[in-house]
Design a protein around this motif. Structure first.
Motif, mmCIF file in Angstrom:
data_model
loop_
_atom_site.group_PDB
_atom_site.id
_atom_site.type_symbol
_atom_site.label_atom_id
_atom_site.label_comp_id
_atom_site.label_asym_id
_atom_site.label_seq_id
_atom_site.Cartn_x
_atom_site.Cartn_y
_atom_site.Cartn_z
ATOM 1 N N PRO A 1 84.529 91.037 -49.355
ATOM 2 C CA PRO A 1 83.343 90.689 -49.019
ATOM 3 C C PRO A 1 82.882 91.495 -47.926
ATOM 4 O O PRO A 1 81.661 91.792 -47.852
ATOM 5 C CB PRO A 1 83.463 89.135 -48.466
ATOM 6 C CG PRO A 1 84.589 88.544 -49.383
ATOM 7 C CD PRO A 1 85.576 89.897 -49.402
ATOM 8 N N GLN A 2 83.795 91.928 -47.002
ATOM 9 C CA GLN A 2 83.420 92.960 -45.973
ATOM 10 C C GLN A 2 82.613 94.037 -46.586
ATOM 11 O O GLN A 2 81.899 94.844 -45.556
ATOM 12 C CB GLN A 2 84.457 93.119 -44.983
ATOM 13 C CG GLN A 2 85.227 92.013 -44.217
ATOM 14 C CD GLN A 2 86.231 92.385 -43.486
ATOM 15 O OE1 GLN A 2 86.027 93.394 -42.669
ATOM 16 N NE2 GLN A 2 87.365 92.019 -43.548
ATOM 17 N N TYR A 3 82.868 94.518 -47.909
ATOM 18 C CA TYR A 3 82.478 95.697 -48.122
ATOM 19 C C TYR A 3 81.524 95.599 -49.667
ATOM 20 O O TYR A 3 81.440 96.443 -50.283
ATOM 21 C CB TYR A 3 83.875 96.576 -48.602
ATOM 22 C CG TYR A 3 84.702 96.893 -47.391
ATOM 23 C CD1 TYR A 3 84.090 98.049 -46.675
ATOM 24 C CD2 TYR A 3 85.637 96.102 -47.081
ATOM 25 C CE1 TYR A 3 85.035 98.218 -45.631
ATOM 26 C CE2 TYR A 3 86.301 96.578 -45.869
ATOM 27 C CZ TYR A 3 86.088 97.449 -45.099
ATOM 28 O OH TYR A 3 86.698 97.920 -44.166
ATOM 29 N N ASN A 4 80.875 94.106 -49.444
ATOM 30 C CA ASN A 4 80.116 93.847 -50.742
ATOM 31 C C ASN A 4 80.800 94.041 -51.975
ATOM 32 O O ASN A 4 79.961 94.349 -53.219
ATOM 33 C CB ASN A 4 78.819 94.751 -50.503
ATOM 34 C CG ASN A 4 78.104 94.343 -49.284
ATOM 35 O OD1 ASN A 4 77.824 93.212 -48.777
ATOM 36 N ND2 ASN A 4 77.449 95.378 -48.535
ATOM 37 N N ALA A 5 81.909 93.696 -52.109
ATOM 38 C CA ALA A 5 82.737 94.038 -53.273
ATOM 39 C C ALA A 5 83.507 92.712 -53.704
ATOM 40 O O ALA A 5 84.449 92.765 -54.588
ATOM 41 C CB ALA A 5 83.937 95.037 -53.078
ATOM 42 N N GLU A 6 83.065 91.564 -53.337
ATOM 43 C CA GLU A 6 83.771 90.308 -53.590
ATOM 44 C C GLU A 6 83.710 89.834 -55.182
ATOM 45 O O GLU A 6 84.450 89.268 -55.610
ATOM 46 C CB GLU A 6 83.168 89.028 -52.991
ATOM 47 C CG GLU A 6 81.817 88.755 -52.975
ATOM 48 C CD GLU A 6 80.992 89.729 -51.936
ATOM 49 O OE1 GLU A 6 79.908 89.033 -51.668
ATOM 50 O OE2 GLU A 6 81.087 90.606 -51.635
ATOM 51 N N ASN A 7 82.511 90.519 -55.824
ATOM 52 C CA ASN A 7 82.045 90.456 -57.266
ATOM 53 C C ASN A 7 82.682 91.465 -58.083
ATOM 54 O O ASN A 7 82.385 91.701 -59.189
ATOM 55 C CB ASN A 7 80.896 89.756 -57.736
ATOM 56 C CG ASN A 7 80.733 88.397 -57.016
ATOM 57 O OD1 ASN A 7 81.600 87.442 -57.122
ATOM 58 N ND2 ASN A 7 79.603 88.122 -56.496
ATOM 59 N N GLY A 8 83.293 92.330 -57.556
ATOM 60 C CA GLY A 8 83.554 93.684 -58.113
ATOM 61 C C GLY A 8 84.830 94.353 -57.804
ATOM 62 O O GLY A 8 85.806 93.634 -57.509
ATOM 63 N N ILE A 9 85.056 95.394 -57.383
ATOM 64 C CA ILE A 9 86.439 96.429 -57.481
ATOM 65 C C ILE A 9 86.352 96.754 -56.077
ATOM 66 O O ILE A 9 85.634 97.480 -55.667
ATOM 67 C CB ILE A 9 86.703 97.211 -58.578
ATOM 68 C CG1 ILE A 9 86.536 96.503 -60.075
ATOM 69 C CG2 ILE A 9 87.906 97.961 -58.461
ATOM 70 C CD1 ILE A 9 86.472 97.563 -60.928
ATOM 71 N N TYR A 10 87.760 96.402 -55.469
ATOM 72 C CA TYR A 10 87.830 97.106 -54.032
ATOM 73 C C TYR A 10 89.202 97.712 -53.959
ATOM 74 O O TYR A 10 90.068 97.160 -54.474
ATOM 75 C CB TYR A 10 87.795 95.730 -52.838
ATOM 76 C CG TYR A 10 88.226 96.036 -51.731
ATOM 77 C CD1 TYR A 10 87.483 97.258 -50.841
ATOM 78 C CD2 TYR A 10 89.147 95.421 -51.206
ATOM 79 C CE1 TYR A 10 87.592 97.182 -49.486
ATOM 80 C CE2 TYR A 10 89.616 95.509 -49.746
ATOM 81 C CZ TYR A 10 88.752 96.678 -48.932
ATOM 82 O OH TYR A 10 89.206 96.911 -47.609
ATOM 83 N N CYS A 11 89.207 98.792 -53.468
ATOM 84 C CA CYS A 11 90.434 99.626 -53.113
ATOM 85 C C CYS A 11 90.798 99.384 -51.678
ATOM 86 O O CYS A 11 90.154 99.922 -50.908
ATOM 87 C CB CYS A 11 90.422 100.998 -53.427
ATOM 88 S SG CYS A 11 91.792 102.092 -53.391
ATOM 89 N N GLN A 12 91.743 98.732 -51.337
ATOM 90 C CA GLN A 12 92.141 98.412 -50.198
ATOM 91 C C GLN A 12 92.743 99.567 -49.070
ATOM 92 O O GLN A 12 92.638 99.769 -48.023
ATOM 93 C CB GLN A 12 93.265 97.528 -49.749
ATOM 94 C CG GLN A 12 92.934 95.914 -50.335
ATOM 95 C CD GLN A 12 93.885 95.058 -50.170
ATOM 96 O OE1 GLN A 12 94.126 94.313 -48.967
ATOM 97 N NE2 GLN A 12 94.595 94.636 -51.132
ATOM 98 N N CYS A 13 93.161 100.578 -50.077
ATOM 99 C CA CYS A 13 93.714 101.825 -49.319
ATOM 100 C C CYS A 13 92.697 102.480 -48.366
ATOM 101 O O CYS A 13 92.980 102.916 -47.258
ATOM 102 C CB CYS A 13 94.182 102.837 -50.198
ATOM 103 S SG CYS A 13 95.577 102.428 -51.229
#
Length: 281
Positions: free
Chosen positions: A247-259
Motif C-alpha cells: 500500500p505504501q507504493y499504491n500497489a495493494e491491488n496490483g503487483i509489488y516487487c519488494q527488491c
C-alpha cells in the motif's frame, strides 16, 4: 556500504550483485536496432528488438512490463499456456529457430521470455517438447493454494471459482484471485515462474473491443490471465497482493516487487518493444 542499507519500511530484500546483461540491455531503445542485432543474434538464437504485450509497469525502476502468456482451456478444465509451433527463420543474415504466431492482433513468440537469464531455460527453446500446463509451486504465498494444492498439481479453472469475492486482507476483496505456478519447467534446468489471476476486470476488458479487447479475447480464458513473474528491472520475483508493504507504493491491488519497489498493473496491457537476449546455441 551505504548502498546496501535498505529502508526497513520498504520490505526491500538484499540482492546479490552480479546480474549482468539483461539489466544493461533493458534500457536500450529501439533506435539502434541494427547495431543491437549485430550484438545479439550471432551468439545465439533470436534476440534483438522484439514487440511484445506485457502487464503495465506503473512505478519504480522497472523499464517495462512483464510479458503475458496466452491461455487456453483443455476439455477437462485445466489451464495451459499457448506455445506456437517452432519454425526456422533467417533474419539479418542469421538463421535460428523461433516459436511464433499471430494472436489477438499481435505477434506472439518465444522471444518474449528471453530476458533475465530465462533465455537459457530449456522451456524457452522453441522446439522443446514441454508440458504447457501450469503447475502449483511447493510453498505458495496464498493460503487457499497451500490448502488445496500440492507441488506439481495442475491448475484448473474451477480453482478460481470464488474469484469475485476472494481476498487476503491486502487491498480490496474481489479484485482477482491468484495462483503461483511454474510453466514449461518440469524436469529441466531453468524455472519459468508464472502467476495466474482470474478477475472480473479481465472479463470486462475482453468484451470492450479495440486493441485491448482483441488481445484479452484471444489471450485470456474466462477472465484468467498469466504472465511471466520476473521483474524486468533486476530479475527479482514480485508478488500480487502478497506484501503488507505494497500500500505504501499504491500497489495493494496490483503487483509489488519488494527488491526495488517496482509496481505493475496486471489488468492493463502495454504494447511495447524490448531488446530480447539471444538463446545460447
Amino acid at each position: 556500504m551505504s548502498e546496501d542499507k535498505y529502508p526497513s519500511e520498504s520490505g526491500r530484500r538484499r540482492f546479490v550483485k552480479g546480474v549482468v546483461g539483461s539489466a544493461a540491455l533493458a534500457g536500450v531503445g529501439v533506435g539502434g536496432a541494427s547495431s543491437v542485432n549485430l550484438a545479439t543474434q550471432p551468439t545465439g538464437g533470436g534476440g534483438g528488438p522484439t514487440p511484445f504485450v506485457g502487464i503495465t509497469n506503473t512505478g519504480g525502476p522497472a523499464p517495462r512490463g512483464m510479458p503475458y502468456i496466452p491461455l487456453e482451456l483443455d476439455d477437462e478444465g485445466y489451464l495451459r499456456g499457448v506455445w506456437p509451433e517452432a519454425e526456422t527463420v533467417t533474419e539479418a543474415g542469421q538463421t535460428y529457430d523461433v516459436a511464433r504466431t499471430e494472436l489477438g492482433g499481435q505477434t506472439y513468440s518465444s522471444e518474449w521470455f528471453q530476458y533475465c537469464g530465462r533465455q537459457q531455460a530449456a522451456g524457452v527453446q522453441p522446439a522443446a517438447d514441454q508440458d504447457n500446463y501450469f503447475q502449483s509451486v511447493g510453498s505458495p504465498s496464498y493460503n487457499w493454494q497451500a490448502e488445496e494444492l500440492s507441488e506439481g498439481d495442475r491448475l484448473r479453472l474451477d480453482h478460481f471459482e470464488d474469484y469475485e469475492t476472494w481476498g487476503n486482507e491486502i487491498g480490496d476483496e474481489g479484485v482477482g484471485k491468484p495462483a503461483e505456478t511454474t510453466w514449461r519447467s518440469q524436469g529441466t534446468e531453468g524455472v519459468l515462474p508464472v502467476t495466474l489471476i482470474r478477475s472480473k476486470r479481465i472479463e470486462e476488458k475482453a468484451n470492450q473491443g479495440g486493441e485491448v479487447g482483441e488481445w484479452y479475447s484471444a489471450a485470456s480464458v474466462q477472465g484468467t490471465i498469466a504472465y511471466l513473474n520476473v521483474c524486468t528491472h533486476f530479475c527479482c520475483v514480485p508478488g500480487y497482493k502478497d506484501s503488507p508493504d505494497s500500500p505504501q507504493y499504491n500497489a495493494e491491488n496490483g503487483i509489488y516487487c519488494q527488491c526495488h519497489q517496482s509496481t505493475y498493473d496486471p489488468f492493463e496491457p502495454s504494447f511495447e518493444t524490448f531488446i530480447a537476449l539471444p538463446r545460447p546455441d
